[in-house]
Design a protein around this motif. Sequence first.
Motif, PDB file in Angstrom:
ATOM      1  N   LEU A  31       0.861  -1.194   0.000  1.00  0.00           N
ATOM      2  CA  LEU A  31       0.000   0.000   0.000  1.00  0.00           C
ATOM      3  C   LEU A  31       0.893   1.238   0.000  1.00  0.00           C
ATOM      4  O   LEU A  31       1.628   1.487   0.955  1.00  0.00           O
ATOM      5  N   ILE A  86      -1.205  -1.280  -4.467  1.00  0.00           N
ATOM      6  CA  ILE A  86      -2.105  -0.119  -4.599  1.00  0.00           C
ATOM      7  C   ILE A  86      -1.275   1.153  -4.494  1.00  0.00           C
ATOM      8  O   ILE A  86      -0.614   1.403  -3.489  1.00  0.00           O
ATOM      9  N   VAL A 139      -2.910   6.002   0.510  1.00  0.00           N
ATOM     10  CA  VAL A 139      -4.002   5.066   0.199  1.00  0.00           C
ATOM     11  C   VAL A 139      -4.978   5.026   1.368  1.00  0.00           C
ATOM     12  O   VAL A 139      -4.563   5.019   2.534  1.00  0.00           O
ATOM     13  N   VAL A 182      -4.929   6.310  -3.760  1.00  0.00           N
ATOM     14  CA  VAL A 182      -6.105   5.525  -4.165  1.00  0.00           C
ATOM     15  C   VAL A 182      -7.054   5.425  -2.972  1.00  0.00           C
ATOM     16  O   VAL A 182      -6.624   5.291  -1.827  1.00  0.00           O
ATOM     17  N   ILE A 232      -3.613  -1.449  -8.692  1.00  0.00           N
ATOM     18  CA  ILE A 232      -4.483  -0.277  -8.841  1.00  0.00           C
ATOM     19  C   ILE A 232      -3.601   0.961  -8.893  1.00  0.00           C
ATOM     20  O   ILE A 232      -2.867   1.259  -7.944  1.00  0.00           O
TER      21      ILE A 232
END
Lengths: 341, 341, 341
Positions: free
Chosen positions: B135, B153, B139, B157, B171
């Motif tokens: 992460l 990620i 995030v 996000v 992502i």
Amino acid sequence: MELSLAKIAKVIGGEITGDVNKKISGAAPFDDATENDITYAINAKFIKRLDETRAGAVIVPLNYKKKSKKNLAAVKMPYVAFATVLKLFYQPPKPETRISANAYIGKNCMCGKDVSIAPFVVIQDNVSIGDRVVLHPGVVIGNDVIIGDDVEIYPNVSILERCVIGKRVIINAGTVIGSDGFGFAPDGKQYHKILQLGIVQIDDDVEIGACNTIDRATFGKTWIRKGVKTDNLVQVAHNVTVGENSVIVAQVGISGSVTIGKNAILAGQAGIAGHLEIGDNVTIGPRAGIAKNIPDNLVVSGTPEMPHRLWLRVQRIMPKLPELNKKILEIEKRLKKIEEK
Amino acid sequence: MELSLAKIAKVIGGEITGDVNKKISGAAPFDDATENDITYAINAKFIKRLDETRAGAVIVPLNYKKKSKKNLAAVKMPYVAFATVLKLFYQPPKPETRISANAYIGKNCMCGKDVSIAPFVVIQDNVSIGDRVVLHPGVVIGNDVIIGDDVEIYPNVSILERCVIGKRVIINAGTVIGSDGFGFAPDGKQYHKILQLGIVQIDDDVEIGACNTIDRATFGKTWIRKGVKTDNLVQVAHNVTVGENSVIVAQVGISGSVTIGKNAILAGQAGIAGHLEIGDNVTIGPRAGIAKNIPDNLVVSGTPEMPHRLWLRVQRIMPKLPELNKKILEIEKRLKKIEEK
Amino acid sequence: MELSLAKIAKVIGGEITGDVNKKISGAAPFDDATENDITYAINAKFIKRLDETRAGAVIVPLNYKKKSKKNLAAVKMPYVAFATVLKLFYQPPKPETRISANAYIGKNCMCGKDVSIAPFVVIQDNVSIGDRVVLHPGVVIGNDVIIGDDVEIYPNVSILERCVIGKRVIINAGTVIGSDGFGFAPDGKQYHKILQLGIVQIDDDVEIGACNTIDRATFGKTWIRKGVKTDNLVQVAHNVTVGENSVIVAQVGISGSVTIGKNAILAGQAGIAGHLEIGDNVTIGPRAGIAKNIPDNLVVSGTPEMPHRLWLRVQRIMPKLPELNKKILEIEKRLKKIEEK
């Protein structure tokens, strides 16, 4: 701040008609200006109404000839002069130059002087940051990123690893610089990711709008050259080059490996297919869908793209298509009648 | 890292012509490759110039027959092989596997092993996070979200409550998963919000681009199935299903309750009206505006959508419309003349 | 929660046929509802299948006449009634009302009661925040921003300095409010930034979608009026006004200084050129490109815009263009033949 018209004229290079000692303390649009403001009148519409503004002075084009009771500053480029005047009176105060105790700064950060780093900014490792850089809250700067002097980056912008940002660059909120390019190799069943190993390089004096997505190159660089301005929600795919002082309006999409020349204008919601070359000084109309190379100096519009003047004529015919269709059917009947005789 | 061609051939399943002991230490595009790199040549353009690359080895299609002084690795799918080779040499190092002291983690977080959680990540309550998840900074993971193993990620996000993310999902930065669907009941004066009670489910091996917006379903789920790849700035409305291994290019908009089949390709800036069904293996051209169901295996383009080949012909006629209009007027005159006789 | 049909009818203003004591504990779509749910049937398709739902009660239009074994609640506006029923059963619990110790709050913040401020929210100086406001993680609120009561702002939203947000406003994740308008004065070589000195004002009961970009005005305000709803990825340029209760669907782009009336509907991916006036109650079709003013009450579509019904006819002709072209060539030949006689 209060400045005499004479002083303002020195800054914008203007020729004053009227009271050079008139004190001006602000700048405003034609219809909102008050006695202490300077305004501008470029096009015929405002020049015709010149005596109607309450402004204490009006910036007009050099070729303005009519008499007026107004104090006038005649300049070669009135809109540029007005931009300058706005900066005189309203240049917003820079945020305090301090590094928030709530920012996170990784290893080996080289940080210039007088920077402003807001709370909850993340600067990862080996980042270089120039003098007077302003990083607003929520900005994320990836490993090995280089940022030049006098850059301002608005909230929640993400600049991913190894990207290079020039001097005096502005990046509006929510934008992503250096996301992976969209590259996948299909095997007939599924897609295999092509690692995106390049970077994004943004040169000096660029302004990037809000919520742009500028992908890193597969190899080499996606390159936004000096003086480019992009509006909001613009997509720039991997390996694109945008030439100097080109302007890209909101929601334009530029596909992979496109090259755009200098001083081009891409109007809103236009799209450019992959691997194309768009020449210098090209203007692309709003919502145009460009599927082939465009040589220098052309103005094109439409989908498919065509010379803009032709597109205007095509647009006028389109609503008549049902009528034309009817005419053709009728013509065929009349022809048949004649032929049968 | 240095690998012999023989070793590389083992990984990509290739057949070597030339020096199997040739040492390779990198991969690069055809024109940039050096003596120590491997490159690839798929299409005629590069195959014709095969001897011009400085690469130490070239991946070519199995049916490549010509003689060459180059070391060649002939494979069934050269681009897939190149994707594999890139991963051999350049797989980026994963961020340090540690949970930043500057991250916020809510109650009852089930966290797998070897995760990397960056500063200023927020994980709300009852979240489940798989092994080796990364992460990036900024995030936000909402309550009750489930994230599978090996997910990455990128910064800023937002994944909102209850959404479910499969394994090996990527992502990209700035994306929003699980925003409210656009549902309002009009009473003639104003709009009443329809609560959006469903979720977004993203299956394994999906990659989502930067600044996508994928809305949660009103009831049930918005569903991005296994292997789907989306480019940047893609809009997926509530209750959409995107079938396995479909590809959605930048700035596409998919309206509510649309179902897209498997292996579909939606080119850039296309739009799909609500409640439509797009079949398996359908290709939708760039900027197409789709207003009706598309059966399996079709290639459609244009607004309104039509078979792609027809669209190409329509596109060629459009710039001629003013001319056609003129012709019709002229034909009518000539006809009248004849009729009057 | 469990409510009798009689109780529900009181809330939605309905007329019950059947068992007024029937206990209902949820609401669901027609085909998913169970014995304990209430559902709704608006259009003919569902009304015809009324006996097929397993729902314990069905909301139907007032003019519904047929007999049914089902418990019915007949109301004037069934979809609005269903929206109300959803809120009865599912209104999501508000986040805990507390200010996270991990939030950053600047100087002179006036903060209402019962607010919820998540970790890593930044509130800069002189901000005013109403009662019961919810700020999700990663939200950034600039200097001098004013936020009304009962506002909910989702993760990673940026609201820049001086913007004003009304009451009961919802702003979905990733959105940017108050980015600089796209204003530059060209001098023939480069562009000079026009400072953007205005604000964005968002009135009561507005919902803004995810990843919208709403630019501040050059002077004055960009104005989103009461009750407006925007979908995702919408671009609103500087000095735009959007009238009360207008609806803007995903990926629409509105250029600078456009005024949109009340109760307008802009369908997905439409674009509006600068300085235009769009009247009250106007509907603009999906993907339409609007290049001139649209008077009140019109429904327009296409590029260029035309009455929607005409556009439907034009769309039917477009795929026939190659055929029409052929016909014209043929007609010319036949004419020539006749003329030669």
